[in-house]
Design a protein around this motif. Structure first.
Motif, PDB file in Angstrom:
ATOM      1  N   GLY A 275      -0.346   3.373   3.387  1.00  0.00           N
ATOM      2  CA  GLY A 275      -0.534   4.451   2.429  1.00  0.00           C
ATOM      3  C   GLY A 275      -0.166   5.814   2.984  1.00  0.00           C
ATOM      4  O   GLY A 275       0.285   6.698   2.255  1.00  0.00           O
ATOM      5  N   LEU A 276      -0.336   5.987   4.270  1.00  0.00           N
ATOM      6  CA  LEU A 276      -0.022   7.273   4.881  1.00  0.00           C
ATOM      7  C   LEU A 276       1.455   7.437   5.204  1.00  0.00           C
ATOM      8  O   LEU A 276       1.895   8.543   5.500  1.00  0.00           O
ATOM      9  CB  LEU A 276      -0.860   7.466   6.146  1.00  0.00           C
ATOM     10  N   VAL A 277       2.193   6.346   5.147  1.00  0.00           N
ATOM     11  CA  VAL A 277       3.628   6.435   5.403  1.00  0.00           C
ATOM     12  C   VAL A 277       4.253   7.214   4.272  1.00  0.00           C
ATOM     13  O   VAL A 277       5.041   8.033   4.358  1.00  0.00           O
ATOM     14  CB  VAL A 277       4.270   5.048   5.522  1.00  0.00           C
TER      15      VAL A 277
ATOM     16  N   ALA B 255       0.837  -1.205   0.000  1.00  0.00           N
ATOM     17  CA  ALA B 255       0.000   0.000   0.000  1.00  0.00           C
ATOM     18  C   ALA B 255       0.867   1.247   0.000  1.00  0.00           C
ATOM     19  O   ALA B 255       0.548   2.227  -0.688  1.00  0.00           O
ATOM     20  CB  ALA B 255      -0.932  -0.003   1.209  1.00  0.00           C
ATOM     21  N   SER B 256       1.961   1.216   0.733  1.00  0.00           N
ATOM     22  CA  SER B 256       2.880   2.355   0.746  1.00  0.00           C
ATOM     23  C   SER B 256       3.450   2.599  -0.647  1.00  0.00           C
ATOM     24  O   SER B 256       3.513   3.741  -1.114  1.00  0.00           O
ATOM     25  CB  SER B 256       4.011   2.090   1.742  1.00  0.00           C
ATOM     26  N   LEU B 257       3.829   1.535  -1.319  1.00  0.00           N
ATOM     27  CA  LEU B 257       4.361   1.650  -2.676  1.00  0.00           C
ATOM     28  C   LEU B 257       3.299   2.190  -3.638  1.00  0.00           C
ATOM     29  O   LEU B 257       3.560   3.109  -4.421  1.00  0.00           O
ATOM     30  CB  LEU B 257       4.856   0.285  -3.147  1.00  0.00           C
TER      31      LEU B 257
ATOM     32  N   LEU C  43       0.839   6.690  -6.781  1.00  0.00           N
ATOM     33  CA  LEU C  43      -0.353   7.483  -7.087  1.00  0.00           C
ATOM     34  C   LEU C  43      -0.170   8.956  -6.745  1.00  0.00           C
ATOM     35  O   LEU C  43      -0.854   9.817  -7.299  1.00  0.00           O
ATOM     36  CB  LEU C  43      -1.560   6.919  -6.338  1.00  0.00           C
ATOM     37  N   LEU C  44       0.748   9.230  -5.826  1.00  0.00           N
ATOM     38  CA  LEU C  44       0.972  10.619  -5.426  1.00  0.00           C
ATOM     39  C   LEU C  44       1.629  11.431  -6.550  1.00  0.00           C
ATOM     40  O   LEU C  44       1.445  12.639  -6.620  1.00  0.00           O
ATOM     41  CB  LEU C  44       1.840  10.653  -4.164  1.00  0.00           C
TER      42      LEU C  44
END
Length: 106
Positions: free
Chosen positions: A104-106, A51-53, A58-59
C-alpha cells in the motif's frame, strides 16, 4: 496535455514494469531467507501487489476530498507504523499484513 506529464508517466510505467520483473528474481531469495515455501512467498508478493493496486485506487477519492499536506502526513505516519510493525513480524499471518502495508505504501 503537457508533454512533460506524458514523458513522466511513460517513465513511471517503465520503472514499474522493471520492478514487477524483479519479483521473479526475489522469490528464491525470500523463500530461503524466511524459510517459506514457494507458494507462501508468491502469496506474499501477490497480496502486496493487490494492496498496491487497492491503495492507489483509494488515493484518487482521498486526494479529491483533502489537501496534499494531511495526505502526505498520514502516509508518513503509516510508513513509520509499518517500520515499527516490521520488528514484530514473527508469523506468516503477520508477514501477510506487513506485505499489505508495504504494498500500500508503494
Amino acid at each position: 496535455m503537457a508533454w512533460s506529464f506524458i514523458i513522466a508517466g511513460f517513465l513511471l510505467l517503465l520503472t514499474g514494469s522493471y520492478l514487477d520483473n524483479l519479483r521473479g528474481i526475489l522469490l528464491p531469495v525470500l523463500t530461503r531467507l524466511f524459510l517459506l515455501s514457494y507458494g507462501e512467498s508468491s502469496l506474499m508478493l501477490v497480496v502486496g501487489n493487490f494492496a498496491s493496486l487497492l491503495f492507489t485506487f483509494l488515493l484518487i477519492p482521498v486526494t479529491q476530498r483533502w489537501r496534499e499536506r494531511p495526505i502526505v502526513t498520514g502516509i508518513c505516519g503509516l510508513t513509520l507504523l509499518t517500520v515499527l510493525f516490521a520488528l514484530r513480524v514473527q508469523s506468516f499471518g503477520a508477514l501477510l499484513i506487513f506485505s499489505v502495508l508495504i504494498g500500500g505504501l508503494v
